[in-house]
Design a protein around this motif. Structure first.
Motif, PDB file in Angstrom:
ATOM      1  N   ALA A 122     -10.112   3.676  -3.788  1.00  0.00           N
ATOM      2  CA  ALA A 122     -10.075   4.131  -2.396  1.00  0.00           C
ATOM      3  C   ALA A 122      -8.954   3.441  -1.628  1.00  0.00           C
ATOM      4  O   ALA A 122      -8.232   4.068  -0.845  1.00  0.00           O
ATOM      5  CB  ALA A 122     -11.422   3.855  -1.727  1.00  0.00           C
ATOM      6  N   LYS A 123      -8.806   2.124  -1.847  1.00  0.00           N
ATOM      7  CA  LYS A 123      -7.734   1.377  -1.184  1.00  0.00           C
ATOM      8  C   LYS A 123      -6.368   1.878  -1.635  1.00  0.00           C
ATOM      9  O   LYS A 123      -5.448   2.006  -0.829  1.00  0.00           O
ATOM     10  CB  LYS A 123      -7.869  -0.117  -1.488  1.00  0.00           C
ATOM     11  CG  LYS A 123      -9.021  -0.795  -0.778  1.00  0.00           C
ATOM     12  CD  LYS A 123      -9.056  -2.285  -1.100  1.00  0.00           C
ATOM     13  CE  LYS A 123     -10.211  -2.969  -0.381  1.00  0.00           C
ATOM     14  NZ  LYS A 123     -10.263  -4.426  -0.712  1.00  0.00           N
ATOM     15  N   PHE A 124      -6.264   2.170  -2.919  1.00  0.00           N
ATOM     16  CA  PHE A 124      -4.995   2.670  -3.448  1.00  0.00           C
ATOM     17  C   PHE A 124      -4.651   4.032  -2.849  1.00  0.00           C
ATOM     18  O   PHE A 124      -3.517   4.294  -2.446  1.00  0.00           O
ATOM     19  CB  PHE A 124      -5.086   2.773  -4.972  1.00  0.00           C
ATOM     20  CG  PHE A 124      -3.831   3.283  -5.617  1.00  0.00           C
ATOM     21  CD1 PHE A 124      -2.724   2.465  -5.758  1.00  0.00           C
ATOM     22  CD2 PHE A 124      -3.753   4.597  -6.079  1.00  0.00           C
ATOM     23  CE1 PHE A 124      -1.569   2.941  -6.355  1.00  0.00           C
ATOM     24  CE2 PHE A 124      -2.603   5.081  -6.665  1.00  0.00           C
ATOM     25  CZ  PHE A 124      -1.509   4.239  -6.808  1.00  0.00           C
ATOM     26  N   ALA A 125      -5.664   4.910  -2.766  1.00  0.00           N
ATOM     27  CA  ALA A 125      -5.449   6.247  -2.195  1.00  0.00           C
ATOM     28  C   ALA A 125      -5.087   6.152  -0.717  1.00  0.00           C
ATOM     29  O   ALA A 125      -4.235   6.899  -0.214  1.00  0.00           O
ATOM     30  CB  ALA A 125      -6.708   7.093  -2.373  1.00  0.00           C
ATOM     31  N   GLU A 126      -5.729   5.227  -0.006  1.00  0.00           N
ATOM     32  CA  GLU A 126      -5.443   5.042   1.419  1.00  0.00           C
ATOM     33  C   GLU A 126      -4.013   4.547   1.624  1.00  0.00           C
ATOM     34  O   GLU A 126      -3.311   5.004   2.532  1.00  0.00           O
ATOM     35  CB  GLU A 126      -6.435   4.023   1.996  1.00  0.00           C
ATOM     36  CG  GLU A 126      -6.299   3.817   3.503  1.00  0.00           C
ATOM     37  CD  GLU A 126      -7.309   2.824   4.043  1.00  0.00           C
ATOM     38  OE1 GLU A 126      -7.176   2.411   5.203  1.00  0.00           O
ATOM     39  OE2 GLU A 126      -8.244   2.467   3.293  1.00  0.00           O
ATOM     40  N   LYS A 127      -3.598   3.640   0.763  1.00  0.00           N
ATOM     41  CA  LYS A 127      -2.231   3.119   0.848  1.00  0.00           C
ATOM     42  C   LYS A 127      -1.214   4.216   0.577  1.00  0.00           C
ATOM     43  O   LYS A 127      -0.206   4.343   1.296  1.00  0.00           O
ATOM     44  CB  LYS A 127      -2.054   1.984  -0.161  1.00  0.00           C
ATOM     45  CG  LYS A 127      -0.683   1.337  -0.124  1.00  0.00           C
ATOM     46  CD  LYS A 127      -0.586   0.215  -1.144  1.00  0.00           C
ATOM     47  CE  LYS A 127       0.812  -0.394  -1.142  1.00  0.00           C
ATOM     48  NZ  LYS A 127       0.930  -1.470  -2.164  1.00  0.00           N
ATOM     49  N   ARG A 128      -1.469   5.036  -0.442  1.00  0.00           N
ATOM     50  CA  ARG A 128      -0.549   6.134  -0.767  1.00  0.00           C
ATOM     51  C   ARG A 128      -0.481   7.146   0.363  1.00  0.00           C
ATOM     52  O   ARG A 128       0.593   7.666   0.689  1.00  0.00           O
ATOM     53  CB  ARG A 128      -1.005   6.821  -2.063  1.00  0.00           C
ATOM     54  CG  ARG A 128      -0.830   5.995  -3.314  1.00  0.00           C
ATOM     55  CD  ARG A 128       0.645   5.749  -3.624  1.00  0.00           C
ATOM     56  NE  ARG A 128       1.329   6.994  -3.895  1.00  0.00           N
ATOM     57  CZ  ARG A 128       1.408   7.556  -5.095  1.00  0.00           C
ATOM     58  NH1 ARG A 128       0.828   6.961  -6.138  1.00  0.00           N
ATOM     59  NH2 ARG A 128       2.065   8.682  -5.265  1.00  0.00           N
ATOM     60  N   ALA A 129      -1.643   7.446   0.983  1.00  0.00           N
ATOM     61  CA  ALA A 129      -1.675   8.408   2.092  1.00  0.00           C
ATOM     62  C   ALA A 129      -0.889   7.882   3.285  1.00  0.00           C
ATOM     63  O   ALA A 129      -0.173   8.637   3.956  1.00  0.00           O
ATOM     64  CB  ALA A 129      -3.116   8.682   2.496  1.00  0.00           C
ATOM     65  N   ALA A 130      -1.006   6.580   3.547  1.00  0.00           N
ATOM     66  CA  ALA A 130      -0.277   5.972   4.670  1.00  0.00           C
ATOM     67  C   ALA A 130       1.225   6.018   4.426  1.00  0.00           C
ATOM     68  O   ALA A 130       2.012   6.316   5.335  1.00  0.00           O
ATOM     69  CB  ALA A 130      -0.743   4.535   4.868  1.00  0.00           C
ATOM     70  N   GLU A 131       1.631   5.746   3.194  1.00  0.00           N
ATOM     71  CA  GLU A 131       3.060   5.803   2.853  1.00  0.00           C
ATOM     72  C   GLU A 131       3.592   7.226   2.981  1.00  0.00           C
ATOM     73  O   GLU A 131       4.703   7.443   3.480  1.00  0.00           O
ATOM     74  CB  GLU A 131       3.269   5.289   1.426  1.00  0.00           C
ATOM     75  CG  GLU A 131       2.999   3.797   1.269  1.00  0.00           C
ATOM     76  CD  GLU A 131       3.094   3.346  -0.180  1.00  0.00           C
ATOM     77  OE1 GLU A 131       3.213   4.230  -1.060  1.00  0.00           O
ATOM     78  OE2 GLU A 131       3.059   2.132  -0.424  1.00  0.00           O
ATOM     79  N   LYS A 132       2.796   8.204   2.540  1.00  0.00           N
ATOM     80  CA  LYS A 132       3.200   9.614   2.615  1.00  0.00           C
ATOM     81  C   LYS A 132       3.314  10.063   4.066  1.00  0.00           C
ATOM     82  O   LYS A 132       4.257  10.772   4.441  1.00  0.00           O
ATOM     83  CB  LYS A 132       2.181  10.472   1.873  1.00  0.00           C
ATOM     84  CG  LYS A 132       2.588  11.925   1.721  1.00  0.00           C
ATOM     85  CD  LYS A 132       1.582  12.688   0.881  1.00  0.00           C
ATOM     86  CE  LYS A 132       2.003  14.146   0.699  1.00  0.00           C
ATOM     87  NZ  LYS A 132       1.031  14.899  -0.125  1.00  0.00           N
ATOM     88  N   ALA A 133       2.358   9.623   4.906  1.00  0.00           N
ATOM     89  CA  ALA A 133       2.387   9.989   6.325  1.00  0.00           C
ATOM     90  C   ALA A 133       3.594   9.370   7.013  1.00  0.00           C
ATOM     91  O   ALA A 133       4.231   9.997   7.872  1.00  0.00           O
ATOM     92  CB  ALA A 133       1.093   9.527   7.002  1.00  0.00           C
ATOM     93  N   ALA A 134       3.921   8.143   6.641  1.00  0.00           N
ATOM     94  CA  ALA A 134       5.072   7.463   7.243  1.00  0.00           C
ATOM     95  C   ALA A 134       6.367   8.187   6.898  1.00  0.00           C
ATOM     96  O   ALA A 134       7.248   8.362   7.746  1.00  0.00           O
ATOM     97  CB  ALA A 134       5.125   6.015   6.766  1.00  0.00           C
TER      98      ALA A 134
END
Length: 220
Positions: A122-134
């Motif tokens: 979940a933490k990994f997916a959240e980090k990837r989503a944040a990077e993609k949004a940025a």
């Protein structure tokens, strides 16, 4: 092989063995080399025996390559890795340093491993989503507007010239040599009277030009 070569090789081996390992990844690699039936670097890892750290500390107590503290940190990283957590399923067999069976994984430990794995993913997916949004936000940023002054060559807007107030002149009292103002369109220029005629006057402007002007264009 000569005696000198033997001494050199022995010295190199001792130097290599005495290098202190501080990086967790290097320590895990070292453990996999010394205990290949217990630790692995690829594929699904086997669940470790409960209390394996004590066995490990005892086995490496005279080993100068790794300290007990660093060993504990490396073991904690190894058991939190996704490969290891995937292998911690109910009924899986634990192993000791030599790869021998050391008990069956119970429900409590299997559930704990599954929870750790879910949280890590979940933490990994959240980090990837944040990077993609940025990255998406950065792409959507509008281009900077060109500076209006730069586009116009940095030329400031011209201020309209303020014309002096003109005072009506009594033409009947006008004499030669008097200073007057001559109105030409929207502008007025200073001039000197050279001669007074019947309904006009002959004047010389500041630029030296001599002209005849009517009385209605003369001001004080």
């Amino acid at each position: 092989m000569t005696e000198v070569q033997n001494e050199v090789q022995t010295t190199e081996t001792q130097t290599t063995e005495n290098v202190k390992l501080t990086n967790n990844k290097d320590i895990i690699t070292y453990l996999a080399e010394k205990f290949p039936l217990c630790f692995s670097l690829e594929g699904e890892a086997k669940p470790l025996k409960i209390g394996l750290f004590q066995d490990l500390a005892e086995a490496l107590k005279d080993d100068e390559c790794v300290s007990k503290t660093q060993l504990r940190h490396a073991l904690r990283q190894y058991t939190s890795n996704w490969r290891y957590l995937h292998g911690c399923r109910l009924g899986a067999e634990r192993v000791d340093l030599q790869g021998n069976p050391a008990g069956i994984l119970e429900q409590e430990h299997a559930d704990h491993a599954a929870q750790q794995l879910a949280e890590a993913k979940a933490k990994f997916a959240e980090k990837r989503a944040a990077e993609k949004a940025a990255k998406a936000t950065q792409k959507k940023r509008p281009a900077r507007k060109a500076n209006t002054h730069k586009a116009e060559g940095n030329k400031p807007a011209r201020k309209p010239k303020t014309q002096p107030e003109l005072t009506a002149l009594d033409f009947s009292s006008l004499v030669k040599g008097a200073n007057v103002k001559v109105k030409a369109g929207e502008n007025a220029q200073k001039a000197v009277v050279l001669d007074v005629l019947k309904e006009s006057a002959r004047v010389q402007l500041e630029n030296g030009l001599v002209i005849n002007v009517t009385a209605d264009r003369l001001f004080a």
